[in-house]
Design an enzyme around this catalytic site. Structure first.
Site, mmCIF file in Angstrom:
data_model
loop_
_atom_site.group_PDB
_atom_site.id
_atom_site.type_symbol
_atom_site.label_atom_id
_atom_site.label_comp_id
_atom_site.label_asym_id
_atom_site.label_seq_id
_atom_site.Cartn_x
_atom_site.Cartn_y
_atom_site.Cartn_z
ATOM 1 N N SER A 132 0.814 -1.214 0.000
ATOM 2 C CA SER A 132 0.000 0.000 0.000
ATOM 3 C C SER A 132 0.847 1.262 0.000
ATOM 4 O O SER A 132 1.982 1.281 0.474
ATOM 5 C CB SER A 132 -0.914 0.023 1.227
ATOM 6 O OG SER A 132 -1.734 -1.115 1.249
HETATM 7 N N1 SAH Z 1 -0.995 -4.384 3.881
HETATM 8 C C1 SAH Z 1 -0.406 -5.000 2.705
HETATM 9 C C2 SAH Z 1 -1.375 -4.915 1.570
HETATM 10 C C3 SAH Z 1 -1.211 -6.014 0.629
HETATM 11 S S1 SAH Z 1 -2.436 -6.065 -0.658
HETATM 12 C C4 SAH Z 1 0.889 -4.308 2.360
HETATM 13 O O1 SAH Z 1 0.987 -3.096 2.542
HETATM 14 O O2 SAH Z 1 1.800 -4.967 1.876
HETATM 15 C C5 SAH Z 1 -3.746 -6.966 0.110
HETATM 16 C C6 SAH Z 1 -3.420 -8.333 0.613
HETATM 17 O O3 SAH Z 1 -4.657 -8.914 1.050
HETATM 18 C C7 SAH Z 1 -2.856 -9.278 -0.435
HETATM 19 O O4 SAH Z 1 -1.651 -9.832 0.019
HETATM 20 C C8 SAH Z 1 -3.934 -10.350 -0.592
HETATM 21 O O5 SAH Z 1 -3.448 -11.636 -0.873
HETATM 22 C C9 SAH Z 1 -4.613 -10.295 0.773
HETATM 23 N N2 SAH Z 1 -5.969 -10.841 0.800
HETATM 24 C C10 SAH Z 1 -6.975 -10.689 -0.100
HETATM 25 N N3 SAH Z 1 -8.077 -11.346 0.290
HETATM 26 C C11 SAH Z 1 -7.780 -11.949 1.474
HETATM 27 C C12 SAH Z 1 -8.495 -12.779 2.384
HETATM 28 N N4 SAH Z 1 -9.759 -13.154 2.167
HETATM 29 N N5 SAH Z 1 -7.864 -13.214 3.498
HETATM 30 C C13 SAH Z 1 -6.577 -12.875 3.742
HETATM 31 N N6 SAH Z 1 -5.846 -12.090 2.935
HETATM 32 C C14 SAH Z 1 -6.428 -11.624 1.810
#
Ligand code: SAH
Length: 220
Positions: free
Chosen positions: A71
């Site tokens: 993010s």
């Molecule tokens: N906070 C993270 C954001 C990553 S993007 C950062 O700054 O790096 C969002 C993440 O949510 C991804 O890694 C994706 O795989 C995860 N995600 C999506 N749906 C999900 C779910 N149902 N349960 C757990 N993780 C999920």
């Protein structure tokens, strides 16, 4: 706060770019100094592949593989600031991704519980938690759409992938006074804050955002 990073790894250039990033976050309206200090101290370049590490202190989202993104610092700061308003101790994060948001949170609250559905991303994130010496993070490879019921209630729940609607299960895992910070929507999304007060849920729309979708199931 007791959970400070053991490893800093600040070179001169990166200290300058970090200071610039913090100034930009202030200009964009981030006010909580605790959040700004933690972002300044957190080596965001460690959460990216080497080829992208030179862009780590730009205020932009960056790819981390598997169609996912780290993010934008502004949104990490904003969500963290909103979550801290009710002084949470135990926080659940859904969507560990690179682990950057997790590490920011872990320096500001007592315990962070983080769920990720893509195993290779979680493995990398876990190695970063270890490298940084943070021992107040628990993580789980699972579909986090249902939260983490065994460990509920949480004082704060922060979701970093967007569902079409607010999952009701997450509301039931909030403690009294607890707060959910979540992007909601499909083609257009809003950042929403829900606070549990006297068994009721107060909902506030904060601003438009753009997140990857919250998806069902897991990837090994
Ligand atoms: N906070 C993270 C954001 C990553 S993007 C950062 O700054 O790096 C969002 C993440 O949510 C991804 O890694 C994706 O795989 C995860 N995600 C999506 N749906 C999900 C779910 N149902 N349960 C757990 N993780 C999920």
């Amino acid at each position: 706060m007791n959970h400070q990073l053991m490893l800093q790894g600040i070179g001169m250039t990166s200290q300058r770019t970090r200071t610039r990033l913090i100034q930009r976050l202030r200009d964009e309206g981030i006010k909580d100094d605790r959040v700004l200090d933690v972002i300044e101290a957190t080596p965001r370049h460690l959460f990216l592949d080497e080829a992208l590490a030179h862009r780590a202190y730009e205020d932009t989202a960056l790819p981390i593989g598997h169609n996912q993104t780290l993010s934008q610092p502004y949104i990490v700061a904003r969500m963290t600031e909103l979550l801290l308003e009710n002084a949470p101790r135990r926080v659940l994060e859904l969507g560990t991704g690179s682990g950057y948001q997790t590490v920011v949170l872990a320096q500001l609250v007592s315990s962070v519980y983080s769920v990720e559905r893509i195993k290779p991303l979680q493995d990398k994130a876990a190695s970063r938690f270890k490298l940084l010496g943070l021992d107040n993070i628990r993580y789980r490879h699972a579909d986090g759409g249902m939260g983490w019921p065994e460990l509920a209630p949480f004082d704060g729940i922060l979701v970093t992938a967007a569902p079409a609607d607010i999952p009701r299960e997450l509301l039931s895992q909030l403690s009294e006074g607890g707060r959910l910070v979540i992007p909601v929507g499909e083609t257009s999304q809003e950042l929403v804050v829900v606070t549990r007060r006297n068994g009721r849920f107060e909902e506030k729309i904060v601003e438009p955002v753009k997140f990857v979708p919250l998806l069902a199931g897991i990837i090994r």
